[in-house]
Design a protein around this motif. Structure first.
Motif, PDB file in Angstrom:
ATOM      1  N   SER A 100       0.861  -1.194   0.166  1.00 42.87           N
ATOM      2  CA  SER A 100      -0.338  -0.029   0.143  1.00 42.87           C
ATOM      3  C   SER A 100       1.100   1.073   0.082  1.00 42.87           C
ATOM      4  N   PRO A 101       0.676   2.411  -0.602  1.00 46.16           N
ATOM      5  CA  PRO A 101       1.634   3.374  -1.113  1.00 46.16           C
ATOM      6  C   PRO A 101       1.362   4.604   0.359  1.00 46.16           C
ATOM      7  N   ALA A 102       0.389   4.176   1.142  1.00 46.18           N
ATOM      8  CA  ALA A 102      -0.019   4.962   2.522  1.00 46.18           C
ATOM      9  C   ALA A 102       1.109   4.111   3.367  1.00 46.18           C
ATOM     10  N   TRP A 103       1.224   3.244   3.726  1.00 48.87           N
ATOM     11  CA  TRP A 103       2.451   2.817   4.517  1.00 48.87           C
ATOM     12  C   TRP A 103       3.656   3.269   3.863  1.00 48.87           C
ATOM     13  N   PHE A 104       3.699   3.342   2.674  1.00 49.80           N
ATOM     14  CA  PHE A 104       5.383   3.499   2.526  1.00 49.80           C
ATOM     15  C   PHE A 104       5.543   4.944   2.664  1.00 49.80           C
ATOM     16  N   HIS A 105       4.055   5.736   2.642  1.00 47.39           N
ATOM     17  CA  HIS A 105       4.414   7.780   3.184  1.00 47.39           C
ATOM     18  C   HIS A 105       4.541   7.283   4.239  1.00 47.39           C
ATOM     19  N   ALA A 106       3.955   6.561   5.169  1.00 50.68           N
ATOM     20  CA  ALA A 106       4.142   7.311   6.516  1.00 50.68           C
ATOM     21  C   ALA A 106       5.271   6.392   6.994  1.00 50.68           C
ATOM     22  N   ALA A 107       6.224   5.496   6.471  1.00 47.84           N
ATOM     23  CA  ALA A 107       7.499   5.446   6.850  1.00 47.84           C
ATOM     24  C   ALA A 107       8.434   6.507   6.974  1.00 47.84           C
ATOM     25  N   ASN A 108       8.345   7.121   5.444  1.00 47.00           N
ATOM     26  CA  ASN A 108       9.414   8.156   5.108  1.00 47.00           C
ATOM     27  C   ASN A 108       8.539   9.687   6.223  1.00 47.00           C
ATOM     28  N   VAL A 109       7.853   9.557   6.494  1.00 43.60           N
ATOM     29  CA  VAL A 109       7.348  10.299   7.350  1.00 43.60           C
ATOM     30  C   VAL A 109       8.041  10.642   8.560  1.00 43.60           C
ATOM     31  N   LEU A 110       7.677   9.185   9.156  1.00 43.23           N
ATOM     32  CA  LEU A 110       8.618   8.783  10.517  1.00 43.23           C
ATOM     33  C   LEU A 110      10.276   8.806  10.680  1.00 43.23           C
ATOM     34  N   ALA A 111      10.083   8.467   9.461  1.00 38.26           N
ATOM     35  CA  ALA A 111      11.853   8.784   9.133  1.00 38.26           C
ATOM     36  C   ALA A 111      12.527  10.536   9.137  1.00 38.26           C
ATOM     37  N   HIS A 112      12.181  10.940   8.465  1.00 34.26           N
ATOM     38  CA  HIS A 112      11.927  12.139   8.750  1.00 34.26           C
ATOM     39  C   HIS A 112      12.194  13.303  10.003  1.00 34.26           C
ATOM     40  N   GLY A 113      11.239  12.458  10.843  1.00 30.21           N
ATOM     41  CA  GLY A 113      10.726  13.069  12.374  1.00 30.21           C
ATOM     42  C   GLY A 113      11.766  12.071  13.146  1.00 30.21           C
ATOM     43  N   PHE A 114      12.329  11.198  12.910  1.00 26.56           N
ATOM     44  CA  PHE A 114      13.231  10.817  13.698  1.00 26.56           C
ATOM     45  C   PHE A 114      14.976  11.142  13.424  1.00 26.56           C
ATOM     46  N   THR A 115      14.708  11.686  12.015  1.00 25.74           N
ATOM     47  CA  THR A 115      16.097  12.157  11.642  1.00 25.74           C
ATOM     48  C   THR A 115      16.646  13.508  12.145  1.00 25.74           C
ATOM     49  N   THR A 116      15.030  14.031  12.863  1.00 22.80           N
ATOM     50  CA  THR A 116      15.084  15.559  12.633  1.00 22.80           C
ATOM     51  C   THR A 116      15.336  15.569  14.702  1.00 22.80           C
ATOM     52  N   PHE A 117      14.597  15.258  15.049  1.00 23.62           N
ATOM     53  CA  PHE A 117      15.047  14.118  16.792  1.00 23.62           C
ATOM     54  C   PHE A 117      16.390  13.810  16.972  1.00 23.62           C
ATOM     55  N   LEU A 118      16.898  13.333  15.644  1.00 23.18           N
ATOM     56  CA  LEU A 118      18.225  12.428  16.000  1.00 23.18           C
ATOM     57  C   LEU A 118      19.161  14.452  16.080  1.00 23.18           C
ATOM     58  N   LEU A 119      18.784  15.343  15.099  1.00 22.83           N
ATOM     59  CA  LEU A 119      19.939  16.121  14.641  1.00 22.83           C
ATOM     60  C   LEU A 119      19.893  17.085  16.034  1.00 22.83           C
ATOM     61  N   VAL A 120      18.323  17.388  16.415  1.00 24.92           N
ATOM     62  CA  VAL A 120      18.674  18.115  17.782  1.00 24.92           C
ATOM     63  C   VAL A 120      19.054  17.750  18.960  1.00 24.92           C
ATOM     64  N   LEU A 121      19.292  16.162  18.956  1.00 29.41           N
ATOM     65  CA  LEU A 121      20.313  15.399  19.851  1.00 29.41           C
ATOM     66  C   LEU A 121      22.071  15.718  19.736  1.00 29.41           C
ATOM     67  N   VAL A 122      22.309  16.183  18.241  1.00 25.03           N
ATOM     68  CA  VAL A 122      23.779  15.870  17.588  1.00 25.03           C
ATOM     69  C   VAL A 122      24.067  17.603  17.944  1.00 25.03           C
ATOM     70  N   VAL A 123      23.390  18.429  17.635  1.00 28.27           N
ATOM     71  CA  VAL A 123      23.844  19.832  18.275  1.00 28.27           C
ATOM     72  C   VAL A 123      24.114  20.109  20.166  1.00 28.27           C
ATOM     73  N   ALA A 124      23.221  19.136  20.791  1.00 26.28           N
ATOM     74  CA  ALA A 124      23.136  19.359  22.252  1.00 26.28           C
ATOM     75  C   ALA A 124      24.454  18.626  23.209  1.00 26.28           C
ATOM     76  N   ALA A 125      24.750  17.013  22.182  1.00 23.70           N
ATOM     77  CA  ALA A 125      25.733  16.102  21.934  1.00 23.70           C
ATOM     78  C   ALA A 125      27.490  17.798  22.192  1.00 23.70           C
ATOM     79  N   PHE A 126      27.062  18.437  20.816  1.00 20.74           N
ATOM     80  CA  PHE A 126      28.146  19.310  20.871  1.00 20.74           C
ATOM     81  C   PHE A 126      28.194  20.359  21.383  1.00 20.74           C
ATOM     82  N   GLY A 127      27.389  20.657  22.260  1.00 23.40           N
ATOM     83  CA  GLY A 127      27.648  21.819  23.137  1.00 23.40           C
ATOM     84  C   GLY A 127      26.552  22.949  22.895  1.00 23.40           C
ATOM     85  N   GLY A 128      25.613  22.648  21.770  1.00 26.68           N
ATOM     86  CA  GLY A 128      24.369  23.336  21.457  1.00 26.68           C
ATOM     87  C   GLY A 128      23.479  23.672  22.560  1.00 26.68           C
ATOM     88  N   GLY A 129      23.301  25.061  22.941  1.00 27.87           N
ATOM     89  CA  GLY A 129      21.929  25.165  23.737  1.00 27.87           C
ATOM     90  C   GLY A 129      21.071  25.648  23.082  1.00 27.87           C
TER      91      GLY A 129
END
Length: 555
Positions: A100-129
Motif C-alpha cells: 500500500s502506498p500509504a504505508w511507504f509514505h508513512a514510513a518516510n514521514v516517520l523517518a524524517h521525524g526521527f532524523t529531526t529528533f536526532l539532529l537536535v540530539l547532535v546539536v546538544a551533544a556538541f555543546g549547542g544550547g
C-alpha cells in the motif's frame, strides 16, 4: 558491606537533559505533522518501477539476491548503486502493508521525524544550547528542500543516509558502547546511500564540545581524533571494494554529461545550485535539471568563492578545536563529493533530495552561530535581534513553501505539471505529462504534451517512444513500428521500444519477425509480465495463421 548508591546527577544536568529531550521530541513531531498529508499520495516515477508488479522486491525468495545486487536490479536495470539498507526497508514495508502506498509514505514521514529528533540530539551533544537546538530542529523540520525526499517514496535513501550518519555522530561521543555501535551506524548510512562516504572525514575532526557561551579551550588532539575516527575509516575502507565488487558503473547516465573544460565550470557551479534549495522563495520542483556550463558563468564563479570561504573557515575552526567545524563540514563535504563526480567522470547529479544530509549541517551551523551572537557581548543587540528575527522568518517562510510544494507530489500528473511549470526548459516535465495522459486514455492531450517536449529537446528518445504507443493503440501498427525503431536508434536497446515493435509486427501478421524480437526481449527481461503476455498472443496468432507455433520461452 552496604552498597554505595551511584552519585545523583546535578539538578542542572537533569534540567538540560529534559530540555534537550523536549526540543528533540517536539521538533520531530512537527516534522512528521507537516508532511502528514503525503500519506494519502500515490506511487510516482521510480516508485512504480521499484514497487509495482514486476518488481523483484515483490517476488518470493529474492531478498538475498536484491541485497547483493545493484539497487536498480529490482526493476531489471542497472544504476551503479548499491543500497541494500534502503532496499530492505522497501521489502519490509511492502510485506507488512500489502504494498500500500500509504504505508511507504508513512514510513518516510516517520523517518524524517526521527532524523529531526536526532539532529537536535547532535546539536546538544556538541555543546549547542536551548536556542540552537530549537532553531536547528524547527528549520530542518520545515525545509522545502526536503519535500522531494519525504513525499517521494524512492527519496527515502537520503533520509536513511542522514538518519544513520547523525546517529553515528551521537554514538561517537557516547562512551564505550557508542564507540562500538557508531561504526555500525555509519555502515548502515553507507548502505543507504553512497553520499555517506563524505561523512568519513567528519569523524576525524579534533574538536571538543562548546558551552552556550562559545567555544571551549582546545583540549582535543589530532592523535585522539584519529583514534576515534579509525573505526569509521576502516568501515569506509571495507565498504568501497565491496561496492565495486557488487555493482559496476553504468555505461551511461540519465542526466546530462560534461566533457573537457565544461567539467570544471560545472563542478564549481554545483554548490551554488544546490545550496539555493535550502532557501525559501527560490522555487521548488521535482528533479531540477542542471545544464553543463561551457564558460565561467556567475554560478561557477560564486561556487569558486564558496569553496575558498568554506576551506578557510573549516581549517580555521579545526585549528582552534571549534565544534562549529563539524556542521560546516557536513554542509560542504557532500557538495564537494558531487563536484568531484562532475569533475572526474563528467556526471552531473541534480535535485533537491541530494542536499538532505547537507541541510542538517546547515541548520545546525546557522542555529549555533545565531546562539553565539546572542550570547556574545561583543555583538550589538540590534544585530543579534535582527539575526534572530531573520531566522524566525526563514523558518516561517520555509514552512509556507513546504506546505505549498507538498501537494505537487500527490500523483504523477500533478508532479509533472509542477515540473513543467517550474522548469519550462526541462523536457522531462512535458514528457511526464504525456505519459500520465496516455495512461488515463487522453491521447490528444498526450500528443500535445509530447509536442511541447519536442520543442524543448527533440533528441529525447521518449518522444517517438510514447508516440509509438499512442498510434499503436489507435490501430496504426506500421507508424507505431517506425516510431519504436526511431526511439531505439536514439537510445540503444530499450525494452519498451522493442515490445511496441513486437506488438506492431503481430498486428501486421509478420509473425517470424515478431518472434525474433520477443526472443531478444525474453533473453534480456526474463519473467517480464508484458513480454509473457506478448508471447501468449504470439503463440495464438501463429496457430491461427496455420503455422507450427513453437512454445514460448519459459523463464
Amino acid at each position: 558491606m552496604r552498597a554505595v548508591p551511584p552519585p545523583s546527577r546535578p539538578a542542572g544536568e537533569r534540567s538540560r537533559q529534559r530540555a534537550v529531550l523536549i526540543a528533540a521530541i517536539v521538533s520531530g513531531a512537527i516534522a512528521c505533522a507537516v508532511f502528514l498529508p503525503s500519506i494519502a499520495f500515490d506511487f510516482v516515477r521510480d516508485d512504480r518501477e521499484l514497487l509495482l508488479d514486476g518488481s523483484r522486491l515483490r517476488a518470493p525468495g529474492t531478498l538475498i539476491h536484491v541485497l547483493a545486487s545493484d539497487y536498480w536490479s529490482v526493476a531489471g536495470g542497472e544504476s551503479g548503486l548499491w543500497r541494500p539498507c534502503a532496499a530492505f526497508t522497501l521489502w519490509v514495508d511492502g510485506r507488512v502493508s500489502g504494498w500500500s502506498p500509504a504505508w511507504f509514505h508513512a514510513a518516510n514521514v516517520l523517518a524524517h521525524g526521527f532524523t529531526t529528533f536526532l539532529l537536535v540530539l547532535v546539536v546538544a551533544a556538541f555543546g549547542g544550547g536551548t536556542l540552537a537546538m530549537w532553531l536547528a530542529g524547527l528549520w530542518f523540520a520545515f525545509m522545502p528542500a526536503h519535500v522531494e525526499s519525504v513525499a517521494w517514496i524512492a527519496g527515502r535513501t537520503d533520509i536513511w543516509c542522514a538518519l544513520f550518519a547523525l546517529a553515528a555522530l551521537i554514538l561517537a561521543r557516547a562512551g564505550r558502547f557508542g564507540r562500538r555501535a557508531g561504526p555500525a551506524a555509519f555502515a548502515l548510512a553507507l548502505l543507504s546511500k553512497e553520499s555517506a562516504a563524505t561523512m568519513a572525514p567528519v569523524f576525524a575532526l579534533p574538536q571538543v564540545p562548546s558551552s552556550d557561551a562559545g567555544p571551549a579551550p582546545a583540549t582535543g588532539t589530532w592523535s585522539a581524533a584519529l583514534r576515534v575516527a579509525a573505526p569509521y575509516l576502516a568501515v569506509l575502507a571495507i565498504w568501497a571494494p565491496l561496492h565495486a565488487l557488487v555493482v559496476r558503473p553504468p555505461a551511461g547516465f540519465a542526466g546530462p554529461a560534461a566533457e573537457g573544460a565544461v567539467r570544471l565550470w560545472t563542478a564549481l557551479a554545483i554548490p551554488a545550485w544546490e545550496l539555493r534549495f535550502l532557501l525559501p522563495g527560490v522555487g521548488h520542483s521535482p528533479d531540477w535539471m542542471i545544464a553543463p556550463l561551457a564558460s565561467p558563468s556567475p554560478a561557477a564563479l560564486f561556487g569558486l568563492a564558496l569553496y575558498a570561504i568554506a576551506a578557510v573557515l573549516i581549517v580555521r575552526l579545526v585549528a582552534v578545536r571549534d565544534p562549529l567545524a563539524t556542521p560546516l563540514a557536513i554542509v560542504w563535504f557532500p557538495l564537494a563529493g558531487m563536484s568531484a563526480l562532475a569533475l572526474v567522470r563528467g556526471t552531473v547529479f541534480s535535485g533537491e533530495r541530494h542536499v538532505y544530509l547537507a541541510s542538517a549541517g546547515a541548520a545546525w551551523a546557522v542555529a549555533v552561530w545565531i546562539e553565539r551572537c546572542r550570547n556574545s557581548r561583543a555583538v550589538p543587540v540590534v544585530i543579534t535581534r535582527n539575526a534572530l528575527l531573520a531566522v524566525v522568518l526563514l523558518v516561517a517562510w520555509s514552512a509556507r513553501d513546504t506546505l505549498a510544494t507538498l501537494p505537487e507530489w500527490r500523483d504523477e500528473e500533478t508532479m509533472y505539471d509542477a515540473m513543467a511549470r517550474e522548469q519550462p526548459q526541462n523536457a522531462t516535465g512535458p514528457l511526464g505529462q504525456g505519459l500520465a495522459r496516455i495512461e488515463r486514455g487522453d491521447d490528444p492531450g498526450a500528443w500535445d504534451a509530447l509536442a511541447s517536449a519536442a520543442a524543448i529537446d527533440s533528441t529525447r528518445y521518449e518522444i517517438p517512444l510514447y508516440r509509438a504507443g499512442i498510434v499503436l493503440r489507435r490501430g496504426r501498427p506500421e507508424e507505431a513500428m517506425a516510431l519504436a525503431r526511431e526511439a531505439g536508434a536514439k537510445v540503444g536497446w530499450n525494452r519498451d521500444a522493442l515490445l511496441i515493435e513486437a506488438l506492431a509486427l503481430q498486428r501486421l501478421g509478420r509473425w517470424v519477425e515478431a518472434r525474433n524480437v520477443l526472443e531478444d526481449l525474453s533473453a534480456r527481461e526474463p519473467g517480464d509480465r508484458d513480454v509473457r503476455s506478448a508471447w501468449r498472443a504470439q503463440v495464438a496468432g501463429e496457430r491461427r495463421a496455420g503455422g507450427s507455433a513453437a512454445p514460448s520461452p519459459r523463464h
